[in-house]
Write a protein that holds these residues in place. Structure first.
Motif, PDB file in Angstrom:
ATOM      1  N   ARG A  92     -28.182 -16.820 -24.644  1.00 28.84           N
ATOM      2  CA  ARG A  92     -28.018 -16.951 -26.092  1.00 28.84           C
ATOM      3  C   ARG A  92     -27.853 -18.392 -26.537  1.00 28.84           C
ATOM      4  N   GLY A  93     -28.118 -19.327 -25.632  1.00 30.15           N
ATOM      5  CA  GLY A  93     -28.059 -20.747 -25.964  1.00 30.15           C
ATOM      6  C   GLY A  93     -26.668 -21.265 -26.243  1.00 30.15           C
ATOM      7  N   ILE A  94     -25.661 -20.610 -25.660  1.00 26.73           N
ATOM      8  CA  ILE A  94     -24.267 -20.994 -25.888  1.00 26.73           C
ATOM      9  C   ILE A  94     -23.769 -21.817 -24.703  1.00 26.73           C
ATOM     10  N   GLY A  95     -23.273 -23.005 -24.994  1.00 25.67           N
ATOM     11  CA  GLY A  95     -22.747 -23.848 -23.924  1.00 25.67           C
ATOM     12  C   GLY A  95     -22.645 -25.292 -24.352  1.00 25.67           C
ATOM     13  N   VAL A  96     -22.151 -26.104 -23.454  1.00 22.58           N
ATOM     14  CA  VAL A  96     -22.045 -27.545 -23.675  1.00 22.58           C
ATOM     15  C   VAL A  96     -23.354 -28.194 -23.246  1.00 22.58           C
ATOM     16  N   GLN A  97     -23.929 -29.021 -24.118  1.00 22.09           N
ATOM     17  CA  GLN A  97     -25.181 -29.687 -23.785  1.00 22.09           C
ATOM     18  C   GLN A  97     -24.953 -30.653 -22.634  1.00 22.09           C
ATOM     19  N   ALA A  98     -25.708 -30.442 -21.562  1.00 16.92           N
ATOM     20  CA  ALA A  98     -25.611 -31.308 -20.379  1.00 16.92           C
ATOM     21  C   ALA A  98     -27.031 -31.630 -19.939  1.00 16.92           C
ATOM     22  N   GLY A  99     -27.572 -32.745 -20.425  1.00 17.23           N
ATOM     23  CA  GLY A  99     -28.956 -33.087 -20.132  1.00 17.23           C
ATOM     24  C   GLY A  99     -29.884 -32.050 -20.729  1.00 17.23           C
ATOM     25  N   PRO A 100     -30.741 -31.432 -19.907  1.00 18.02           N
ATOM     26  CA  PRO A 100     -31.742 -30.501 -20.452  1.00 18.02           C
ATOM     27  C   PRO A 100     -31.228 -29.080 -20.683  1.00 18.02           C
ATOM     28  N   VAL A 101     -29.983 -28.782 -20.325  1.00 19.55           N
ATOM     29  CA  VAL A 101     -29.492 -27.400 -20.426  1.00 19.55           C
ATOM     30  C   VAL A 101     -28.147 -27.358 -21.150  1.00 19.55           C
ATOM     31  N   ARG A 102     -27.819 -26.159 -21.602  1.00 19.45           N
ATOM     32  CA  ARG A 102     -26.490 -25.897 -22.118  1.00 19.45           C
ATOM     33  C   ARG A 102     -25.703 -25.148 -21.044  1.00 19.45           C
ATOM     34  N   VAL A 103     -24.534 -25.652 -20.719  1.00 15.81           N
ATOM     35  CA  VAL A 103     -23.705 -25.052 -19.673  1.00 15.81           C
ATOM     36  C   VAL A 103     -22.531 -24.323 -20.325  1.00 15.81           C
ATOM     37  N   PRO A 104     -22.494 -22.992 -20.244  1.00 15.46           N
ATOM     38  CA  PRO A 104     -21.361 -22.259 -20.814  1.00 15.46           C
ATOM     39  C   PRO A 104     -20.080 -22.561 -20.016  1.00 15.46           C
ATOM     40  N   ILE A 105     -18.982 -22.702 -20.728  1.00 13.65           N
ATOM     41  CA  ILE A 105     -17.696 -22.923 -20.082  1.00 13.65           C
ATOM     42  C   ILE A 105     -16.954 -21.585 -20.060  1.00 13.65           C
ATOM     43  N   VAL A 106     -16.820 -21.022 -18.867  1.00 15.18           N
ATOM     44  CA  VAL A 106     -16.160 -19.733 -18.671  1.00 15.18           C
ATOM     45  C   VAL A 106     -14.981 -19.918 -17.732  1.00 15.18           C
ATOM     46  N   ALA A 107     -13.790 -19.824 -18.271  1.00 13.52           N
ATOM     47  CA  ALA A 107     -12.581 -19.870 -17.450  1.00 13.52           C
ATOM     48  C   ALA A 107     -12.242 -18.445 -17.023  1.00 13.52           C
ATOM     49  N   SER A 108     -11.633 -18.309 -15.861  1.00 13.59           N
ATOM     50  CA  SER A 108     -11.339 -16.955 -15.397  1.00 13.59           C
ATOM     51  C   SER A 108     -10.151 -16.926 -14.464  1.00 13.59           C
ATOM     52  N   ALA A 109      -9.596 -15.730 -14.319  1.00 15.19           N
ATOM     53  CA  ALA A 109      -8.500 -15.493 -13.386  1.00 15.19           C
ATOM     54  C   ALA A 109      -8.584 -14.048 -12.928  1.00 15.19           C
ATOM     55  N   ILE A 110      -8.052 -13.790 -11.741  1.00 11.74           N
ATOM     56  CA  ILE A 110      -8.164 -12.457 -11.146  1.00 11.74           C
ATOM     57  C   ILE A 110      -6.787 -11.911 -10.793  1.00 11.74           C
ATOM     58  N   LEU A 111      -6.745 -10.589 -10.663  1.00  8.56           N
ATOM     59  CA  LEU A 111      -5.549  -9.915 -10.178  1.00  8.56           C
ATOM     60  C   LEU A 111      -5.915  -9.074  -8.957  1.00  8.56           C
ATOM     61  N   PHE A 112      -4.906  -8.724  -8.176  1.00  8.17           N
ATOM     62  CA  PHE A 112      -5.121  -7.996  -6.926  1.00  8.17           C
ATOM     63  C   PHE A 112      -4.999  -6.495  -7.174  1.00  8.17           C
ATOM     64  N   ASP A 113      -6.121  -5.782  -7.017  1.00  8.77           N
ATOM     65  CA  ASP A 113      -6.101  -4.324  -7.147  1.00  8.77           C
ATOM     66  C   ASP A 113      -6.811  -3.652  -5.973  1.00  8.77           C
ATOM     67  N   LEU A 114      -6.898  -4.351  -4.850  1.00  2.88           N
ATOM     68  CA  LEU A 114      -7.678  -3.864  -3.717  1.00  2.88           C
ATOM     69  C   LEU A 114      -7.015  -2.712  -2.974  1.00  2.88           C
ATOM     70  N   MET A 115      -5.774  -2.373  -3.326  1.00  2.80           N
ATOM     71  CA  MET A 115      -5.128  -1.202  -2.727  1.00  2.80           C
ATOM     72  C   MET A 115      -5.509   0.085  -3.447  1.00  2.80           C
ATOM     73  N   MET A 116      -6.262  -0.034  -4.509  1.00  4.52           N
ATOM     74  CA  MET A 116      -6.657   1.126  -5.310  1.00  4.52           C
ATOM     75  C   MET A 116      -8.057   1.557  -4.912  1.00  4.52           C
ATOM     76  N   GLY A 117      -8.166   2.313  -3.818  1.00  4.22           N
ATOM     77  CA  GLY A 117      -9.462   2.812  -3.390  1.00  4.22           C
ATOM     78  C   GLY A 117     -10.213   1.854  -2.482  1.00  4.22           C
ATOM     79  N   ASP A 118     -11.526   1.977  -2.455  1.00  8.61           N
ATOM     80  CA  ASP A 118     -12.402   1.217  -1.564  1.00  8.61           C
ATOM     81  C   ASP A 118     -12.394  -0.268  -1.952  1.00  8.61           C
ATOM     82  N   PRO A 119     -11.802  -1.135  -1.113  1.00  5.15           N
ATOM     83  CA  PRO A 119     -11.701  -2.548  -1.486  1.00  5.15           C
ATOM     84  C   PRO A 119     -13.024  -3.299  -1.458  1.00  5.15           C
ATOM     85  N   SER A 120     -14.083  -2.662  -0.917  1.00  6.21           N
ATOM     86  CA  SER A 120     -15.386  -3.335  -0.921  1.00  6.21           C
ATOM     87  C   SER A 120     -16.054  -3.264  -2.287  1.00  6.21           C
ATOM     88  N   ILE A 121     -15.494  -2.468  -3.193  1.00  2.77           N
ATOM     89  CA  ILE A 121     -16.013  -2.361  -4.563  1.00  2.77           C
ATOM     90  C   ILE A 121     -15.163  -3.254  -5.457  1.00  2.77           C
TER      91      ILE A 121
END
Length: 331
Positions: A92-121
């Motif tokens: 959608r053309g959303i991001g910071v202009q960096a030379g020829p492209v726009r780079v979206p800035i996506v910050a993220s964080a995770i939580l641990f839920d691997l005890m809830m069923g199949d941890p490979s999913i």
């Protein structure tokens, strides 16, 4: 002008929110998108964080705009969900202009839920993309959805004595400025209603029928077993339509942790990676003093934590612990 309470993260003008909930096991991800960009900040507590692009949000660093924040289950594997958000934003053309492209800035964080069923999913790029497709301005669902699907709380004495949790929202509008929060509660500690001191969800008795509380059990002389590193983590986003500097946004994220401290006991433990992001869209034609903004941020964060457990519903599946919800146990 009196404050108006209740609401969601999308009460902040300029933000979209969407969930992806995996039907194969209890896990998922939640994205908050700022299509026009938002000033971002972050504050990471606890000793077991899993994050992406948090260094970029420091006031010392150059880029001051964020286009999305992704919260995901799946432990460190769940950071892959950010790639899906990157793809959706780039299309959608959303991001910071960096030379020829726009780079979206996506910050993220995770939580641990691997005890809830199949941890490979676990959430991947496709899951993150699906959450973006689902994003809109309507109030997002709360409880056992998105990043809160596999969340639990009261795990100080093991997940088998804990309770089901989820993701919740709250907002306050005061003098033309809205401050809102979204929190995925996957805490080692208990969730407490700050207004009464009552434990809403937390460590249960050995027979599982009543809530005893982890801190209360420790004060009575009980000691928890060895806790697994990174087995928990509460994730939050506090957002406002006020105009903030990058330094202001980081301060707002920092003080919002007080809302976690009021409603989760204990919080910021060695096995939690508690992280709060801040977003400021600048859409409001009004402003409030920083101290007032802090008061509102703490309040909506604490309210969002309560709503995360009050809205939680049971989940099931192979290898999924049977955990009651707050609505299932007597007060």
């Amino acid at each position: 002008m009196r404050a108006m309470s209740a609401g969601s993260i999308t009460d902040v003008a300029g933000l979209l929110c969407g969930h992806f909930t995996d039907t194969r096991r209890p896990t998922g991800c939640t994205v908050v998108i700022a299509p026009e960009g938002a000033v971002g900040g972050v504050d990471v507590r606890g000793a077991a964080p899993g994050t992406r692009e948090t260094d970029l949000l420091s006031p010392l660093n150059s880029v001051d705009v964020v286009h999305a924040v992704m919260l995901a289950g799946g432990s460190a594997f769940g950071l892959d969900a950010s790639a899906g958000a990157m793809c959706w934003l780039e299309e959608r053309g959303i991001g910071v202009q960096a030379g020829p492209v726009r780079v979206p800035i996506v910050a993220s964080a995770i939580l641990f839920d691997l005890m809830m069923g199949d941890p490979s999913i676990r959430p991947d790029a496709a899951a993150g993309y699906a959450a973006c497709v689902a994003a809109g301005t309507d109030a997002p669902a709360e409880g056992s959805v998105g990043a809160g699907t596999g969340a639990a709380c009261g795990k100080l004495f093991g997940i088998e004595r804990g309770m089901k949790s989820g993701i919740g929202c709250a907002s306050i509008t005061l003098h033309g400025v809205t401050v809102a929060a979204m929190v995925a509660v996957n805490a080692t500690g208990d969730v407490v209603d700050p207004s009464t001191g009552r434990i809403v969800a937390g460590v249960r008795s050995d027979d599982g029928r009543t809530i005893v509380g982890g801190a209360r059990a420790i004060l009575d002389g009980q000691l928890p077993r060895h806790l697994q590193i990174a087995a928990a983590t509460t994730l939050g986003i506090v957002a406002t339509d006020a105009a903030l500097t990058k330094l202001d946004a980081n301060r707002l994220a920092r003080i919002a942790h007080d809302g976690l401290a009021r409603s989760i006991v204990p919080v910021h433990t060695p096995v939690d990676g508690d992280t709060v992001f801040a977003l400021a869209t600048g859409k409001a034609n009004a402003s409030l003093p920083p101290t007032v903004m802090g008061v509102l941020a703490v309040e909506v964060t604490a309210r969002a934590v309560l709503r995360a457990v009050q809205a939680a519903t049971p989940v099931s599946g192979a290898g999924v612990p049977s955990l009651p919800c707050a609505r299932d146990l007597p007060l």
